[in-house]
Design an enzyme around this catalytic site. Structure first.
Site, short mmCIF file in Angstrom:
data_model
loop_
_atom_site.label_atom_id
_atom_site.label_comp_id
_atom_site.label_asym_id
_atom_site.label_seq_id
_atom_site.Cartn_x
_atom_site.Cartn_y
_atom_site.Cartn_z
N VAL A 1 -8.02 14.51 -4.66
CA VAL A 1 -7.79 15.74 -3.30
C VAL A 1 -6.51 16.20 -3.92
CG1 VAL A 1 -7.26 15.78 -0.98
CG2 VAL A 1 -9.09 14.24 -1.85
N ASP B 1 -9.03 4.20 -8.73
CA ASP B 1 -8.18 5.53 -8.74
C ASP B 1 -8.28 6.38 -9.55
OD1 ASP B 1 -6.66 4.47 -6.38
OD2 ASP B 1 -4.81 4.20 -7.52
N TYR C 1 -4.63 16.09 -7.51
CA TYR C 1 -5.13 14.86 -8.31
C TYR C 1 -6.36 15.38 -9.16
CZ TYR C 1 -1.82 11.47 -6.65
OH TYR C 1 -0.77 10.62 -6.25
N GLU D 1 -4.34 -0.48 0.74
CA GLU D 1 -3.93 -1.74 0.13
C GLU D 1 -3.57 -2.86 0.71
OE1 GLU D 1 -2.48 -1.41 -4.18
OE2 GLU D 1 -0.65 -2.26 -3.14
C1 UD2 Z 1 -1.05 2.45 -4.96
C2 UD2 Z 1 -2.75 1.93 -5.25
C3 UD2 Z 1 -3.31 3.10 -4.59
C4 UD2 Z 1 -3.04 2.85 -3.18
C5 UD2 Z 1 -1.83 3.42 -2.87
C6 UD2 Z 1 -1.26 3.07 -1.37
C7 UD2 Z 1 -2.86 1.00 -7.39
C8 UD2 Z 1 -3.04 1.18 -9.01
N1 UD2 Z 1 -2.66 2.06 -6.75
O1 UD2 Z 1 -1.08 3.59 -5.95
O2 UD2 Z 1 -4.84 2.44 -4.84
O3 UD2 Z 1 -3.41 1.71 -2.56
O4 UD2 Z 1 -0.87 2.53 -3.82
O5 UD2 Z 1 -1.67 4.28 -0.85
O6 UD2 Z 1 -3.35 -0.08 -7.05
N2 UD2 Z 1 -5.13 10.42 -3.91
C9 UD2 Z 1 -5.54 12.10 -4.12
N3 UD2 Z 1 -4.84 12.98 -3.68
C10 UD2 Z 1 -3.38 12.77 -3.41
C11 UD2 Z 1 -2.85 11.31 -3.18
C12 UD2 Z 1 -3.80 10.25 -3.41
O7 UD2 Z 1 -6.74 12.37 -4.55
O8 UD2 Z 1 -2.63 13.62 -3.03
C13 UD2 Z 1 -6.11 9.69 -4.18
C14 UD2 Z 1 -6.34 9.38 -5.61
O9 UD2 Z 1 -7.38 8.90 -6.03
C15 UD2 Z 1 -5.34 8.49 -6.21
C16 UD2 Z 1 -5.11 7.68 -5.01
O10 UD2 Z 1 -5.68 8.32 -3.78
O11 UD2 Z 1 -5.61 7.80 -7.43
C17 UD2 Z 1 -3.98 6.63 -4.72
O12 UD2 Z 1 -3.07 7.44 -4.61
P1 UD2 Z 1 -1.54 7.37 -5.71
O13 UD2 Z 1 -2.19 6.94 -6.98
O14 UD2 Z 1 -0.79 8.47 -5.35
O15 UD2 Z 1 -1.09 5.94 -5.01
P2 UD2 Z 1 -0.05 4.91 -5.92
O16 UD2 Z 1 0.03 5.51 -7.23
O17 UD2 Z 1 1.07 4.58 -5.21
#
Ligand code: UD2
Length: 355
Positions: A124, A212, A127, A304
């Site tokens: 989204v 993810d 991403y 999570e």
């Molecule tokens: C961690 C977790 C993630 C989620 C998050 C808490 C791991 C490796 N990652 O990642 O699964 O639990 O913490 O919320 O365990 N996304 C979009 N557009 C956006 C934001 C997010 O598409 O603007 C989707 C995308 O698929 C992304 C996922 O949501 O891979 C998780 O978001 P993140 O990767 O920014 O979160 P992160 O790195 O903190």
């Protein structure tokens, strides 16, 4: 009809009717329990709402048929190839590490079963830029040779990269609204996964993995990962004491975990299993997330945190080691012999809609 005869008939009816009624009630009681236990489930999340989903019996989960012609190394119960790591949980679920399984043997068991695997990925906003690498590397490593259906949820369908997919593999783009809060995008995934299972997947696919998008595959991710409920151990905390796990610590939240509780800290970025198990997980996490939202609470790590609370009570039947979700910025620890799937380094300020 004589008076005697009439009396006899009335008595017979008076006895038979209640017996028939009782038998009917007994039958419907037994049938309801049999159907819920074998064919489906009634999910009653915390708020008392329910959603009925019927799933067919999954034979391949119970019956593992190996090929008579395959020759492979003799397994041992006294000499394991991995003595540096723990390979089973205290509730006797396997913990999958490189060297603990035979990929050819496993594939030979599952290939004739013609199993199918759905994968969900959300891209989204900005991403979408991660999609190309995710999809291309999935073709190279994720259940190669198996029936795979990838569902890409995005608000920018035009930016979905066209990837050449092998036969038996396909991709579907599911349009979803955008959002100006990354927390909402991340957390909303549970609801969309639940709906996908209910509306598209049940009785068509066997397993589902939810991943993810800001990640790439580097090594095999295949049949060794199959299980009823599958969790991946987070690479950031597996050497820590559980009091340091970033669980939700406010007792008012439905995701609360007390300081002296916890098994492993699992990733929100990769989980899966049989459709019915993942449906139950997604439904519960979504319901609990919404119950928290009504009280003005957002759990520390969104879905999570809810997933970790769920898995503490509903133990995963298979646990994947951090090989199955590493992070590129982390140097590899010696026990991690292979990195199969890993989160890429990203600049949050550049790609998230909010800070
Ligand atoms: C961690 C977790 C993630 C989620 C998050 C808490 C791991 C490796 N990652 O990642 O699964 O639990 O913490 O919320 O365990 N996304 C979009 N557009 C956006 C934001 C997010 O598409 O603007 C989707 C995308 O698929 C992304 C996922 O949501 O891979 C998780 O978001 P993140 O990767 O920014 O979160 P992160 O790195 O903190």
């Amino acid at each position: 009809m004589s008076f005697k005869m009439h009396l006899l008939t009335s008595r017979t009816v008076a006895v038979i009717l209640p017996v028939l009624l009782l038998l009917g009630m007994l039958y419907s009681y037994i049938w309801r329990h049999y159907r819920d236990g074998i064919f489906g489930q009634e999910v009653r999340p915390a708020d008392g709402s329910s959603s009925r989903v019927d799933f067919t019996i999954v034979n391949h989960w119970f019956h593992l048929v190996a090929s008579d012609y395959l020759e492979y190394q003799q397994p041992s119960i006294v000499q394991g190839s991995r003595t540096d790591v723990v390979t089973v949980t205290p509730w006797l679920a396997p913990i999958v590490w490189e060297g603990t399984y035979n990929p050819e043997l496993l594939d030979s068991i599952y290939r004739p079963q013609n199993i199918s695997i759905a994968a969900t990925v959300f891209a989204v906003g900005k991403y979408t830029k991660f999609l190309r690498d995710f999809l291309e590397t999935a073709e190279q490593h994720f259940f190669v040779g198996f029936k795979v259906h990838v569902y890409v949820f995005t608000d920018r369908p035009k930016e979905v990269h066209q990837v050449k997919m092998a036969s038996g593999r396909q991709l579907t783009v599911v349009p979803v609204p955008g959002s100006n809060r990354w927390q909402e995008i991340s957390a909303r995934r549970m609801e969309l996964i639940q709906t996908l299972i209910e509306e598209k997947l049940q009785n068509h696919m066997d397993y589902i993995f939810c991943l993810d998008v800001d990640s790439k595959f580097h090594g095999r991710w295949g049949t060794e990962s199959l299980g009823a409920l599958v969790a991946v151990i987070h690479p950031g905390y597996y050497r820590d004491d559980r009091s340091k796990f970033p669980y939700e610590r406010r007792p008012e939240s439905t995701a609360y975990v007390a300081p002296r509780k916890g098994d492993f800290y699992y990733c929100g970025g990769a989980f899966g299993g049989l459709l019915q198990e993942v449906h139950r997980l997604a439904n519960t996490c979504r319901t609990n997330f919404e119950a928290d939202a009504k009280k003005g609470i957002e759990a520390a790590w969104q879905e999570e945190s809810h997933l970790n609370r769920y898995m503490l009570i509903n133990k995963p039947t298979k646990v994947l080691s951090p090989e199955y979700l590493w992070q590129d910025f982390k140097p590899r620890n010696p026990e991690v012999r292979i990195i199969r799937f890993s989160g890429v380094i990203k600049n949050y300020a550049d790609i998230r809609p909010n800070v």
